[in-house]
Design an enzyme around this catalytic site. Structure first.
Site, PDB file in Angstrom:
ATOM      1  N   PRO A   2       0.881  -1.282   0.078  1.00 33.07           N
ATOM      2  CA  PRO A   2      -0.055  -0.111  -0.221  1.00 33.07           C
ATOM      3  C   PRO A   2       0.733   0.796   0.063  1.00 33.07           C
ATOM      4  CG  PRO A   2      -0.700  -1.622   1.818  1.00 33.07           C
ATOM      5  CD  PRO A   2       0.729  -1.822   1.039  1.00 33.07           C
ATOM      6  N   GLU A   3       0.304   2.030  -0.760  1.00 38.01           N
ATOM      7  CA  GLU A   3       0.989   3.508  -0.997  1.00 38.01           C
ATOM      8  C   GLU A   3       0.041   3.943  -0.146  1.00 38.01           C
ATOM      9  OE1 GLU A   3       3.385   5.279  -4.359  1.00 38.01           O
ATOM     10  OE2 GLU A   3       4.053   2.613  -4.780  1.00 38.01           O
TER      11      GLU A   3
END
Ligand SMILES: [Zn+2]
Length: 294
Positions: A2-3
């Site tokens: 996840p960014e």
């Protein structure tokens, strides 16, 4: 992994069920994730109200009325699931793939006083949770060296030009440096550099303080960084591997990437059509157009 847009999407998904609600009971099903869970974890959390759910870089910060903040990082595969008392998930857009129902990886359950259960699932266990005194958060080792938020007012052309001056590192590495900008990750750096027409292989010094041209270039890069992040947040975060939105619904922004994951496919800029290339920089994939990005 996840960014920032994914973490922000999770924050927005969790906020309505966590903020201003008391945690009735926390259940911890193993001693650790990437790090051990906080000592006496449940006792320090149970009965306390979540007063705010914020995000700093890729950390979720649940502020408690106990004076501590629960710091949560999703690692590679961490995700939250929201379940009503009757077992149904809270939000619409709900369709699960098999791994999402794998309860073997449910490691922490927050039972809220409303009866809603918020479940943290993490197959690879690179995520972590820490309890830190809220007043000491800014000075904590995780946060004190972080640069400004990419979507915040502190990220200005002057700031970025100053940081870039004399930097020999390539642009990709410079923009991934969390001390320069907090929370910017691999995918969105590739995307922003493509929009800005800058080669990821150029030295960061190209952004340094010079007259005229550099200033325009830096202003444009900042607005491109903000645009790719805002587009992704708006689209509900991208799904890569196991990432899912807080309500369990997969995101879909990955279909809108202009360069990331598109090696060998044509550049989408009008009248370009050159093949997107993939190179490896510091062990991470970079995607770029050799014609548009100089
Ligand atoms: Zn191109």
């Amino acid at each position: 992994m996840p960014e920032l847009p994914e973490v922000e999407t999770v924050r927005r998904g969790l906020s309505p069920v966590l903020v201003d609600v008391r945690i009735a009971r926390l259940t911890q099903r193993r001693p650790d994730l990437r790090f051990p869970f906080p000592e006496r974890f449940a006792r320090r959390v149970d009965g306390h109200r979540v007063t705010a759910l914020r995000r700093r870089a890729k950390y979720l910060l649940a502020e408690l009325d106990s004076g501590e903040t629960l710091v949560m990082h999703l690692g590679m595969t961490g995700r939250f699931r929201i379940e009503h008392r009757d077992g149904h998930r809270l939000a619409p857009g709900d369709f699960a793939h098999a791994s999402q129902n794998d309860c073997a990886h449910d490691h922490v359950v927050f039972e809220m006083e409303t009866g809603v259960r918020v479940i943290y699932n993490d197959a690879r266990r690179f995520g972590f949770m820490l309890l830190i005194a809220t007043t000491e958060l800014a000075q904590h080792a995780l946060f004190r060296d972080l640069g400004p938020e990419p979507l915040g007012a502190e990220l200005t052309p002057d700031y970025l030009m100053r940081r870039a001056t004399g930097k020999k590192a390539d642009l990709k590495a410079f923009l991934l440096d969390q001390r320069v900008i907090a929370g910017l990750g691999n995918i969105y750096v590739s995307e922003a550099l493509h929009r800005s027409g800058l080669s990821p292989k150029r030295a960061a010094d190209v952004l340094a303080i010079r007259r005229g041209a550099a200033n325009t270039r830096v202003s444009r890069l900042i607005s491109d960084i903000q645009a790719v992040l805002n587009d992704a947040i708006e689209a509900g975060g991208s799904t890569l591997r196991d990432f899912a939105q807080a309500d369990g619904a997969p995101g879909y922004f990955q279909h809108a990437f202009r360069v990331y994951g598109r090696a060998g496919e044509p550049c989408l800029r009008s009248e370009c059509g050159c093949e997107i290339r993939r190179i490896v920089q510091a062990g991470r994939s970079t995607f770029y157009c050799p014609r548009c990005q100089r």
